[in-house]
Design a protein around this motif. Structure first.
Motif, PDB file in Angstrom:
ATOM      1  N   TYR A  12       0.787  -1.296  -0.061  1.00 28.53           N
ATOM      2  CA  TYR A  12       0.065  -0.120   0.162  1.00 28.53           C
ATOM      3  C   TYR A  12       0.942   1.260  -0.060  1.00 28.53           C
ATOM      4  CZ  TYR A  12      -3.050   3.584   1.754  1.00 28.53           C
ATOM      5  OH  TYR A  12      -3.656   5.058   1.693  1.00 28.53           O
ATOM      6  N   ILE A  13       1.805   1.107   0.923  1.00 30.42           N
ATOM      7  CA  ILE A  13       2.778   2.641   1.013  1.00 30.42           C
ATOM      8  C   ILE A  13       3.589   2.741  -0.218  1.00 30.42           C
ATOM      9  CG2 ILE A  13       2.305   2.536   3.674  1.00 30.42           C
ATOM     10  CD1 ILE A  13       5.300   1.727   3.638  1.00 30.42           C
ATOM     11  N   ILE A  14       3.989   1.508  -0.801  1.00 30.56           N
ATOM     12  CA  ILE A  14       4.786   1.535  -2.185  1.00 30.56           C
ATOM     13  C   ILE A  14       3.857   2.260  -3.150  1.00 30.56           C
ATOM     14  CG2 ILE A  14       5.806   0.165  -4.091  1.00 30.56           C
ATOM     15  CD1 ILE A  14       6.872  -1.572  -1.786  1.00 30.56           C
ATOM     16  N   LEU A  15       2.562   1.758  -3.340  1.00 31.07           N
ATOM     17  CA  LEU A  15       1.674   2.424  -4.363  1.00 31.07           C
ATOM     18  C   LEU A  15       1.399   3.664  -4.131  1.00 31.07           C
ATOM     19  CD1 LEU A  15       0.427   1.071  -6.812  1.00 31.07           C
ATOM     20  CD2 LEU A  15      -1.585   0.490  -5.444  1.00 31.07           C
ATOM     21  N   GLN A  16       1.316   4.018  -2.755  1.00 28.42           N
ATOM     22  CA  GLN A  16       0.980   5.384  -2.670  1.00 28.42           C
ATOM     23  C   GLN A  16       2.089   6.386  -2.856  1.00 28.42           C
ATOM     24  OE1 GLN A  16      -2.050   6.940  -1.950  1.00 28.42           O
ATOM     25  NE2 GLN A  16      -3.057   4.716  -2.128  1.00 28.42           N
ATOM     26  N   SER A  17       3.321   5.940  -2.666  1.00 29.00           N
ATOM     27  CA  SER A  17       4.490   6.763  -2.971  1.00 29.00           C
ATOM     28  C   SER A  17       4.398   6.726  -4.569  1.00 29.00           C
ATOM     29  CB  SER A  17       5.695   6.055  -2.734  1.00 29.00           C
ATOM     30  OG  SER A  17       5.687   5.653  -1.350  1.00 29.00           O
ATOM     31  N   VAL A  18       4.162   5.855  -5.254  1.00 28.93           N
ATOM     32  CA  VAL A  18       3.984   6.253  -6.889  1.00 28.93           C
ATOM     33  C   VAL A  18       3.175   7.106  -7.302  1.00 28.93           C
ATOM     34  CG1 VAL A  18       3.412   4.680  -8.968  1.00 28.93           C
ATOM     35  CG2 VAL A  18       4.869   3.727  -7.209  1.00 28.93           C
ATOM     36  N   ILE A  19       1.907   6.962  -6.527  1.00 26.25           N
ATOM     37  CA  ILE A  19       0.495   8.048  -6.932  1.00 26.25           C
ATOM     38  C   ILE A  19       1.207   9.302  -6.361  1.00 26.25           C
ATOM     39  CG2 ILE A  19      -1.713   8.349  -6.107  1.00 26.25           C
ATOM     40  CD1 ILE A  19      -2.243   5.563  -5.884  1.00 26.25           C
ATOM     41  N   SER A  20       2.003   9.460  -5.487  1.00 29.91           N
ATOM     42  CA  SER A  20       2.371  10.862  -4.926  1.00 29.91           C
ATOM     43  C   SER A  20       3.033  11.392  -6.145  1.00 29.91           C
ATOM     44  CB  SER A  20       3.210  10.794  -3.654  1.00 29.91           C
ATOM     45  OG  SER A  20       2.353  10.481  -2.523  1.00 29.91           O
ATOM     46  N   TYR A  21       4.083  10.585  -6.800  1.00 33.81           N
ATOM     47  CA  TYR A  21       4.800  11.190  -7.852  1.00 33.81           C
ATOM     48  C   TYR A  21       4.065  11.613  -9.234  1.00 33.81           C
ATOM     49  CZ  TYR A  21       9.471  10.648  -5.816  1.00 33.81           C
ATOM     50  OH  TYR A  21      10.638  10.554  -4.955  1.00 33.81           O
TER      51      TYR A  21
END
Length: 238
Positions: A136-145
């Motif tokens: 989840y936090i990996i995916l949210q990091s991608v979404i943040s970019y």
């Protein structure tokens, strides 16, 4: 207006404070009652025996509810950014929502089924919690970019990526070393053959858990930017 009255920033703020308190309070009670060792017990060890198991279970359930609310609010925020700017992919956002909800559900499983009662269910819930949480936090990091600069600053994007990398790196020794731990007793002897694996797994488990907390802390500024409203529609009777 106070900072916690801006938008929905009180959601991640409450989640961070409450989740940290959950780990710390149950740990302190278990230490005072001599139920666990002082040096790096597993997080679930601190909530295995009553009365700390009751407190740990209740506080974890509240954390899970706060997590569900925060994850859903984040999902709606990204969805709105995607509709207005087209910078976020809907499939990634929905996948993040599913992973986040799955992590919250498995958190409740871990707290409900203590390792001293049903260890198979407990371990399965813990594995699901950490794996889905890290994803989840990996995916949210991608979404943040993807949403930059509309969502988060470049500095915040890098911070989230760093936290996600740390959690991912700590997750693997947590799971791998736990596999080699053959004893499930709460008090460990440093002379046990599997003690080094227990220590490495426990240390990395605490790192992953507080990585999650730090990651949600980065949501506070984003959540100042929006609010959610419930719309009620009455259907006309035929």
């Amino acid at each position: 207006m106070f900072w916690f009255e801006q938008g929905l920033c009180f959601l991640p703020a409450f989640l961070v404070v409450w989740s940290s308190s959950t780990f710390i309070v149950s740990y302190l009670i278990a230490i005072c009652r001599h139920d666990v060792d002082v040096i790096f017990p597993y997080i679930s060890d601190t909530g295995a025996e009553p009365p700390e198991s009751c407190i740990f279970g209740l506080m974890t359930f509240i954390s899970a509810c706060a997590g569900v609310s925060t994850i859903y609010a984040r999902y709606k925020f990204v969805e709105k950014l995607g509709q207005e700017t087209g910078v976020a992919r809907t499939c990634l956002n929905r996948t993040g929502l599913v992973l986040g909800m799955l992590s919250c559900l498995s958190m409740c499983i871990v707290a409900t089924f203590q390792e001293t009662t049903l260890i198979i269910v407990h371990d399965a819930g813990a594995l699901l919690f950490f794996s889905s949480g890290v994803l989840y936090i990996i995916l949210q990091s991608v979404i943040s970019y993807q949403t930059y600069p509309f969502g988060s600053s470049s500095c915040l994007c890098r911070v989230r990526s760093g936290i996600a990398i740390l959690a991912a790196l700590a997750f693997f020794p947590t799971a791998i070393c736990a596999y080699f731990v053959k004893q499930s007793k709460l008090h460990r002897d440093t002379d046990d053959k599997d003690y080094p694996f227990h220590l490495a797994s426990a240390v990395c488990e605490w790192i992953v858990a507080f990585s999650f907390i730090c990651f949600f802390y980065t949501y506070i500024d984003d959540f100042k930017l929006f609010t959610l409203r419930v719309k009620t529609e009455l259907k006309e009777s035929s």
